[in-house]
Design an enzyme around this catalytic site. Structure first.
Site, PDB file in Angstrom:
ATOM      1  N   HIS A 256      45.020 -74.415  58.411  1.00 40.62           N
ATOM      2  CA  HIS A 256      45.880 -75.214  57.533  1.00 40.62           C
ATOM      3  C   HIS A 256      45.057 -76.264  56.782  1.00 40.62           C
ATOM      4  O   HIS A 256      45.364 -77.458  56.790  1.00 40.62           O
ATOM      5  CB  HIS A 256      47.026 -75.859  58.325  1.00 40.62           C
ATOM      6  CG  HIS A 256      48.113 -74.865  58.654  1.00 40.62           C
ATOM      7  ND1 HIS A 256      49.137 -75.128  59.528  1.00 40.62           N
ATOM      8  CD2 HIS A 256      48.330 -73.606  58.223  1.00 40.62           C
ATOM      9  CE1 HIS A 256      49.930 -74.066  59.613  1.00 40.62           C
ATOM     10  NE2 HIS A 256      49.464 -73.127  58.826  1.00 40.62           N
ATOM     11  N   ASP A 273      46.037 -69.810  49.641  1.00 45.53           N
ATOM     12  CA  ASP A 273      47.350 -69.590  50.268  1.00 45.53           C
ATOM     13  C   ASP A 273      48.299 -70.568  49.596  1.00 45.53           C
ATOM     14  O   ASP A 273      48.246 -71.776  49.865  1.00 45.53           O
ATOM     15  CB  ASP A 273      47.239 -69.842  51.777  1.00 45.53           C
ATOM     16  CG  ASP A 273      48.540 -69.570  52.525  1.00 45.53           C
ATOM     17  OD1 ASP A 273      49.598 -69.439  51.880  1.00 45.53           O
ATOM     18  OD2 ASP A 273      48.491 -69.501  53.767  1.00 45.53           O
ATOM     19  N   ASP A 284      55.173 -66.932  49.782  1.00 45.61           N
ATOM     20  CA  ASP A 284      54.028 -67.319  50.636  1.00 45.61           C
ATOM     21  C   ASP A 284      52.965 -66.231  50.513  1.00 45.61           C
ATOM     22  O   ASP A 284      53.070 -65.198  51.166  1.00 45.61           O
ATOM     23  CB  ASP A 284      54.529 -67.467  52.084  1.00 45.61           C
ATOM     24  CG  ASP A 284      53.443 -67.923  53.050  1.00 45.61           C
ATOM     25  OD1 ASP A 284      52.336 -68.271  52.605  1.00 45.61           O
ATOM     26  OD2 ASP A 284      53.723 -67.926  54.265  1.00 45.61           O
ATOM     27  N   HIS A 367      55.828 -64.292  59.822  1.00 49.45           N
ATOM     28  CA  HIS A 367      56.922 -65.201  60.158  1.00 49.45           C
ATOM     29  C   HIS A 367      58.044 -64.964  59.167  1.00 49.45           C
ATOM     30  O   HIS A 367      57.827 -64.496  58.052  1.00 49.45           O
ATOM     31  CB  HIS A 367      56.459 -66.660  60.123  1.00 49.45           C
ATOM     32  CG  HIS A 367      55.781 -67.055  58.840  1.00 49.45           C
ATOM     33  ND1 HIS A 367      56.484 -67.389  57.710  1.00 49.45           N
ATOM     34  CD2 HIS A 367      54.465 -67.124  58.494  1.00 49.45           C
ATOM     35  CE1 HIS A 367      55.628 -67.679  56.733  1.00 49.45           C
ATOM     36  NE2 HIS A 367      54.395 -67.510  57.179  1.00 49.45           N
ATOM     37  N   HIS A 374      58.383 -71.334  56.929  1.00 50.77           N
ATOM     38  CA  HIS A 374      58.520 -70.791  58.280  1.00 50.77           C
ATOM     39  C   HIS A 374      60.013 -70.867  58.559  1.00 50.77           C
ATOM     40  O   HIS A 374      60.527 -71.888  59.008  1.00 50.77           O
ATOM     41  CB  HIS A 374      57.696 -71.591  59.292  1.00 50.77           C
ATOM     42  CG  HIS A 374      56.220 -71.542  58.975  1.00 50.77           C
ATOM     43  ND1 HIS A 374      55.343 -72.536  59.306  1.00 50.77           N
ATOM     44  CD2 HIS A 374      55.480 -70.595  58.351  1.00 50.77           C
ATOM     45  CE1 HIS A 374      54.117 -72.212  58.904  1.00 50.77           C
ATOM     46  NE2 HIS A 374      54.185 -71.033  58.311  1.00 50.77           N
ATOM     47  N   GLU A 397      50.465 -61.092  57.448  1.00 46.22           N
ATOM     48  CA  GLU A 397      49.295 -61.895  57.095  1.00 46.22           C
ATOM     49  C   GLU A 397      48.193 -61.897  58.156  1.00 46.22           C
ATOM     50  O   GLU A 397      47.862 -62.952  58.700  1.00 46.22           O
ATOM     51  CB  GLU A 397      49.718 -63.331  56.787  1.00 46.22           C
ATOM     52  CG  GLU A 397      50.625 -63.997  57.822  1.00 46.22           C
ATOM     53  CD  GLU A 397      50.886 -65.460  57.490  1.00 46.22           C
ATOM     54  OE1 GLU A 397      49.928 -66.181  57.212  1.00 46.22           O
ATOM     55  OE2 GLU A 397      52.068 -65.851  57.504  1.00 46.22           O
ATOM     56  N   TYR A 401      38.567 -64.944  61.125  1.00 41.92           N
ATOM     57  CA  TYR A 401      37.938 -66.242  60.849  1.00 41.92           C
ATOM     58  C   TYR A 401      36.745 -66.444  61.782  1.00 41.92           C
ATOM     59  O   TYR A 401      36.900 -66.327  63.007  1.00 41.92           O
ATOM     60  CB  TYR A 401      38.944 -67.380  61.069  1.00 41.92           C
ATOM     61  CG  TYR A 401      40.281 -67.114  60.409  1.00 41.92           C
ATOM     62  CD1 TYR A 401      40.525 -67.509  59.100  1.00 41.92           C
ATOM     63  CD2 TYR A 401      41.292 -66.416  61.088  1.00 41.92           C
ATOM     64  CE1 TYR A 401      41.747 -67.242  58.492  1.00 41.92           C
ATOM     65  CE2 TYR A 401      42.517 -66.144  60.494  1.00 41.92           C
ATOM     66  CZ  TYR A 401      42.737 -66.556  59.196  1.00 41.92           C
ATOM     67  OH  TYR A 401      43.941 -66.280  58.598  1.00 41.92           O
ATOM     68  N   ARG A 419      42.114 -64.006  54.898  1.00 44.50           N
ATOM     69  CA  ARG A 419      43.516 -63.698  55.192  1.00 44.50           C
ATOM     70  C   ARG A 419      44.082 -62.977  53.990  1.00 44.50           C
ATOM     71  O   ARG A 419      43.745 -63.315  52.847  1.00 44.50           O
ATOM     72  CB  ARG A 419      44.302 -64.986  55.489  1.00 44.50           C
ATOM     73  CG  ARG A 419      45.772 -64.758  55.782  1.00 44.50           C
ATOM     74  CD  ARG A 419      46.443 -65.940  56.492  1.00 44.50           C
ATOM     75  NE  ARG A 419      46.528 -67.147  55.703  1.00 44.50           N
ATOM     76  CZ  ARG A 419      45.784 -68.224  55.904  1.00 44.50           C
ATOM     77  NH1 ARG A 419      44.878 -68.256  56.874  1.00 44.50           N
ATOM     78  NH2 ARG A 419      45.922 -69.289  55.117  1.00 44.50           N
ATOM     79  N   GLU A 421      47.906 -61.943  52.667  1.00 41.12           N
ATOM     80  CA  GLU A 421      49.307 -62.209  53.023  1.00 41.12           C
ATOM     81  C   GLU A 421      50.255 -61.768  51.912  1.00 41.12           C
ATOM     82  O   GLU A 421      50.118 -62.196  50.764  1.00 41.12           O
ATOM     83  CB  GLU A 421      49.492 -63.712  53.280  1.00 41.12           C
ATOM     84  CG  GLU A 421      50.926 -64.114  53.574  1.00 41.12           C
ATOM     85  CD  GLU A 421      51.084 -65.574  53.973  1.00 41.12           C
ATOM     86  OE1 GLU A 421      50.267 -66.412  53.525  1.00 41.12           O
ATOM     87  OE2 GLU A 421      52.027 -65.876  54.720  1.00 41.12           O
TER      88      GLU A 421
END
Ligand code: GLY
Ligand code: MN
Ligand code: MN
Length: 456
Positions: A256, A273, A284, A367, A374, A397, A401, A419, A421
């Site tokens: 994040h 993102d 998203d 999610h 979310h 997604e 990492y 990532r 997504e």
């Protein structure tokens, strides 16, 4: 590209309220639900954060003013929708804008009755009469005029209500959290909600394309963030669905990361993102691409692993599957890749059981998505993972990492974060990828990179 003037199906707030009443009445014959609006929040000194209404409150009312309270009272077979709102106030309206006011709450918002929010303390005890249970979600603070938080008021009102029975031996009215009822109502998206999710997804996909086309070494992450917001807003998004993650180089390994302060260097990947919110429904999307259009061999190696898993997970998204199936599949595939790359050693089953894979894949594979990025809705029902149904919308997604200082892996992989997504809508036949408007194949993204000039 979504046209911001295109007509979206209107939202049937009154029907939602009737549905909410019928769900409340499944628990008891006489119920009162208290659903507060979001308060206005101070940012610094006397400046406020830009206001966004609480999702549940907006879902039921379509009302965008702060500091209101909706009360749903179903007692003695009568159902009433009562709104407490900020009163009309010319001086305040000159400074901060139009207020719907107490009369407008009835004429414009369909309330059966309405009051000034200043009358809440006087009216609410009366509204509790006859109730067998109260629905109220704690920690939804009301900060009207800085007077008092609702969390402190409601239990006291319930205690006063009990005292009103005199020496009766009766206990307090029970408080139930309405979160699950509203979560279940919001889980399956209706055609009008899908309109908005589609619009948000199209605007978001378009912005991601614009960014890939304008990406080049030397840009700063915050400049990318600014361009994302520009393309979202210019094409009709209401706001960002969440803080954009513009993560170049090894910042992409911070899940994040929202600081967005680093310079994009030649040879970096950029993990973007970002999602637009349109009329309270958000998209998203994450794409990861080479800042200069050419992935290095180790970047490409990890990217191909993630992309393959992501496409396989999207193919699994159909009625009857579960988010847990999809996640377990992603974990197994990614764990296999970690073993093949010699990042981990040992038996796959054991590595999964011991969660060893979390070193390189620490998050879930998807999610629920909707008014909140979310989103609400139960992930398990009857103790089992919930089966996917048409109308459910969620993200797919997977990622990979490698921390920059991970000395368990060859140097060439360190600091790579990937990532991919997309957002999918479950349909009777399978799924629709709402975010297919932005490419994710390496060659497609490479062909676009740096082909358009910077803004400004
Ligand atoms: N953008 C936050 C997430 O992907 O969950
Ligand atoms: Mn997500
Ligand atoms: Mn995301």
């Amino acid at each position: 590209m979504a046209n911001s003037t295109e007509k979206l199906r209107s939202i049937p707030y009154a029907a939602r309220r009737q549905h909410f009443f019928s769900e409340l009445l499944k628990g008891a014959e006489n119920v009162v639900a208290i659903i507060p609006a979001h308060p206005e929040l101070v940012r610094n000194n006397d400046v406020h954060f830009k206001f966004r209404q609480d999702s549940n409150f907006y879902y039921l009312t379509g009302f965008e003013e702060p500091d209101a309270i909706a009360v749903f009272r179903a007692v003695g077979g009568k159902k009433e929708f009562i709104l407490f709102v900020r009163p009309k106030d010319l001086a305040q309206e000159i400074w901060t804008g139009y207020r719907t006011g107490v009369d407008g709450a009835v004429s414009k918002l369909g309330a059966d009755r309405s009051y000034s929010v200043d009358d809440f303390d006087a009216q609410m005890p009366k509204l509790l009469h006859g109730a067998e249970r109260v629905y109220y979600g704690l920690h939804k603070t009301l900060n009207y005029n800085g007077v008092e938080y609702l969390d402190a008021k409601i239990p006291r009102m319930i205690e006063d209500h009990r005292k009103g029975f005199g020496r009766s031996g009766r206990g307090l009215l029970p408080i139930y959290d309405p979160h699950e009822i509203l979560g279940e109502m919001r889980l399956l998206k209706s055609p009008d909600e899908i309109d908005r999710l589609r619009k948000a997804s199209q605007i978001t996909a378009n912005a991601h394309c614009e960014i890939i086309q304008r990406c080049r070494p030397g840009l700063y992450e915050y400049q990318v963030e600014a361009m994302v917001e520009y393309f979202f807003r210019f094409h009709g998004a209401t706001r960002m669905g969440y803080n954009s993650i513009v993560a170049s180089g090894h910042n992409a390994t911070i899940l994040h990361y929202i600081e967005n302060s680093r310079r994009l260097e030649d040879g970096d990947l950029l993990l973007l993102d970002a999602g637009a919110e349109c009329d309270y429904y958000t998209s998203d999307i994450t794409r990861t691409f080479a800042v200069n259009g050419k992935m290095t061999a180790p970047q490409r190696e990890l990217y191909d692993i993630v992309l393959k898993v992501q496409k396989e997970c999207v193919a699994m998204a159909k009625p009857g599957a579960t988010l847990v199936n999809i996640h377990n599949f992603a974990v197994e595939e990614l764990t296999d890749a970690m073993v093949t790359l010699k990042f981990l050693s040992g038996d796959r089953k054991k590595l999964v059981e011991t969660l060893a894979y979390k070193r390189y894949y620490p998050h879930g594979t998807g999610h629920l998505l909707g008014m909140d990025v979310h989103d609400v809705g139960l992930y398990q029902t009857d103790g089992q993972p919930r089966k996917l149904q048409p109308g459910m919308v969620f993200t797919v997604e997977p990622g990979f990492y490698v921390l920059f200082d991970d000395n368990q892996v060859p140097d060439k992989y360190r600091g790579i974060g990937i990532r991919v997504e997309d957002d999918v809508l479950i349909t009777p036949e399978g799924c629709e990828v709402l975010t297919s408007g932005v490419p994710k194949e390496v060659d497609d993204m490479a062909a676009m990179t740096g082909t358009k000039p910077l803004l400004g």
